[in-house]
Enzyme design. Structure first.
Site, PDB file in Angstrom:
ATOM      1  N   ASP A 192       0.857  -1.180   0.000  1.00  0.00           N
ATOM      2  CA  ASP A 192       0.000   0.000   0.000  1.00  0.00           C
ATOM      3  C   ASP A 192       0.895   1.232   0.000  1.00  0.00           C
ATOM      4  O   ASP A 192       2.072   1.158   0.380  1.00  0.00           O
ATOM      5  CB  ASP A 192      -0.920   0.019   1.225  1.00  0.00           C
ATOM      6  N   CYS A 206      -4.078  -1.237  -2.582  1.00  0.00           N
ATOM      7  CA  CYS A 206      -4.160   0.214  -2.722  1.00  0.00           C
ATOM      8  C   CYS A 206      -4.970   0.489  -3.974  1.00  0.00           C
ATOM      9  O   CYS A 206      -4.590   0.051  -5.071  1.00  0.00           O
ATOM     10  CB  CYS A 206      -2.759   0.810  -2.840  1.00  0.00           C
ATOM     11  N   GLU A 248      -5.160   9.547   8.888  1.00  0.00           N
ATOM     12  CA  GLU A 248      -3.759   9.385   9.264  1.00  0.00           C
ATOM     13  C   GLU A 248      -3.320  10.386  10.323  1.00  0.00           C
ATOM     14  O   GLU A 248      -2.299  10.187  10.979  1.00  0.00           O
ATOM     15  CB  GLU A 248      -2.860   9.457   8.026  1.00  0.00           C
ATOM     16  N   HIS A 294      -8.310   3.063   3.375  1.00  0.00           N
ATOM     17  CA  HIS A 294      -8.376   3.851   4.609  1.00  0.00           C
ATOM     18  C   HIS A 294      -9.816   4.001   5.114  1.00  0.00           C
ATOM     19  O   HIS A 294     -10.062   4.110   6.320  1.00  0.00           O
ATOM     20  CB  HIS A 294      -7.830   5.270   4.380  1.00  0.00           C
TER      21      HIS A 294
END
Length: 276
Positions: free
Chosen positions: A12, A75, A161, A197
Site C-alpha cells: 500500500d 491500494c 492518518e 483507509h
C-alpha cells in the site's frame, strides 16, 4: 533471503492496506506475510499516472527480491493507475514471470453488483482512483446494467492518518462528500469505500447515510477472493511458505509506522525501514 521463506506480499502507499491485511490474515493465518507501506512517498491519490506506476513497480521489484511469489496491491490508486501495465508489460519480462500481482478493484467489481437493488452504486475514492475511471470500466464488464457514480474524497485519508477520523471535523467532510455524491443520483443504495483507509470512517458514514444504503468495504471481499484464487492456482499456492510470520516495512519512520498501525490493525506492531 531464505529460499524456503516465500511470503505473500501486501503493498500500500501507506497504512490503508493494513485493513485488507487484517481480513486476509483472519481467513488465511497459516501463511507468511510481508507488508510494505510506501509512506515516504504517500499519498498516491493526487499523483500522476506515471509517478504512481514508477513507485508501484519499484515496490513490486522489492517484493520479488524478498522472495514473494504473490503480491497483493492493497491500494486502490496503485491498482487503478499502475497494475494493468505492470501485469501485462513488466511482469512477463522479469526473471520469474510465474510470479503474480493482484489488485483490489477487479475482485471488488466482480461482486459489487450483488449488493444493489436500485441498480445505482456510488464509489467513494481518492482523486486518482476516480480520475482513472477504473471502477466504471470494470463494472461495465461484470454488471453492465448497474449505473456507477463516483465521488472523490481528497481529505479523508489525511483525517484518518492524523487520527481525526472521530472528530467533528470528520463529520463535516464526510457529510460534504456524501451530499455531493447523492446530488448526482438520489437513488444510490450501495456505497463502495474505494480506498482502504475509509473503513475507519464507517461510524461516521453510518451516521450520515440513509439507513437503507449498504456500505461496502473491500477487506473481506479481497480476502475471500484470495482464498478462491489460491484454490484455483495450486501451483502458486504450493510455493507459499507457512510459518505464520508477519513482517511490516515502511519507506518512512518505522517507529511512527508501528504506532500508527494500531489505528488500522487494533494492535501496535514493530516495523522495519527500507529504501527503494
Amino acid at each position: 533471503m531464505n529460499s524456503n521463506h516465500s511470503p505473500i506480499g501486501i503493498f500500500d502507499s501507506g497504512f490503508g492496506g493494513l485493513t485488507v491485511f487484517k481480513e486476509i490474515e483472519t481467513l488465511l493465518p497459516q501463511y507468511d506475510y510481508l507488508y510494505l507501506g510506501d509512506n515516504a512517498r504517500a499519498p498516491y491519490g493526487s499523483r500522476s499516472f506515471e509517478t504512481v506506476y514508477q513507485y508501484t513497480w519499484q515496490s513490486m521489484q522489492w517484493f520479488f527480491e524478498m522472495g514473494c511469489p504473490l503480491v497483493i496491491v492493497a491500494c486502490n490508486t496503485a491498482s487503478a493507475k499502475a497494475l494493468r501495465n505492470i501485469q501485462q508489460l513488466d511482469l512477463p519480462h522479469t526473471v520469474d514471470p510465474t510470479r503474480r500481482i493482484l489488485g483490489v478493484i477487479r475482485p471488488t467489481t466482480e461482486v459489487l453488483g450483488q449488493y444493489t437493488q436500485s441498480g445505482k452504486v456510488g464509489i467513494l475514492g481518492t482523486i486518482g482512483t476516480v480520475k482513472s475511471d477504473s471502477y466504471p470500466i470494470e463494472m461495465e464488464k461484470y454488471w453492465p446494467e448497474v449505473e456507477v457514480f463516483q465521488q472523490a474524497c481528497p481529505l479523508w485519508v489525511s483525517l484518518i492518518e492524523n487520527d481525526e477520523h472521530e472528530s467533528e471535523v470528520a463529520d463535516y467532510f464526510v457529510r460534504k462528500y456524501l451530499e455531493q455524491l447523492f446530488a448526482q443520483e438520489s437513488e444510490i443504495d450501495t456505497l463502495l469505500l474505494g480506498c482502504t483507509h475509509y473503513p475507519l470512517l464507517m461510524p461516521k458514514l453510518k451516521k450520515h447515510v440513509p439507513a437503507h444504503v449498504k456500505l461496502v468495504s473491500q477487506g473481506e471481499i479481497v480476502a475471500k477472493s484470495l482464498v478462491d484464487y489460491l484454490a484455483r492456482h495450486p501451483e502458486l499456492e504450493s510455493r507459499l511458505s507457512r510459518g505464520e510470520t508477519r513482517r511490516f516495512c515502511t519507506t518512512d519512520n518505522p517507529g511512527d509506522f508501528g504506532k500508527q498501525a494500531q489505528i488500522f490493525l487494533g494492535r501496535e506492531i514493530e516495523a522495519s525501514g527500507v529504501h527503494l
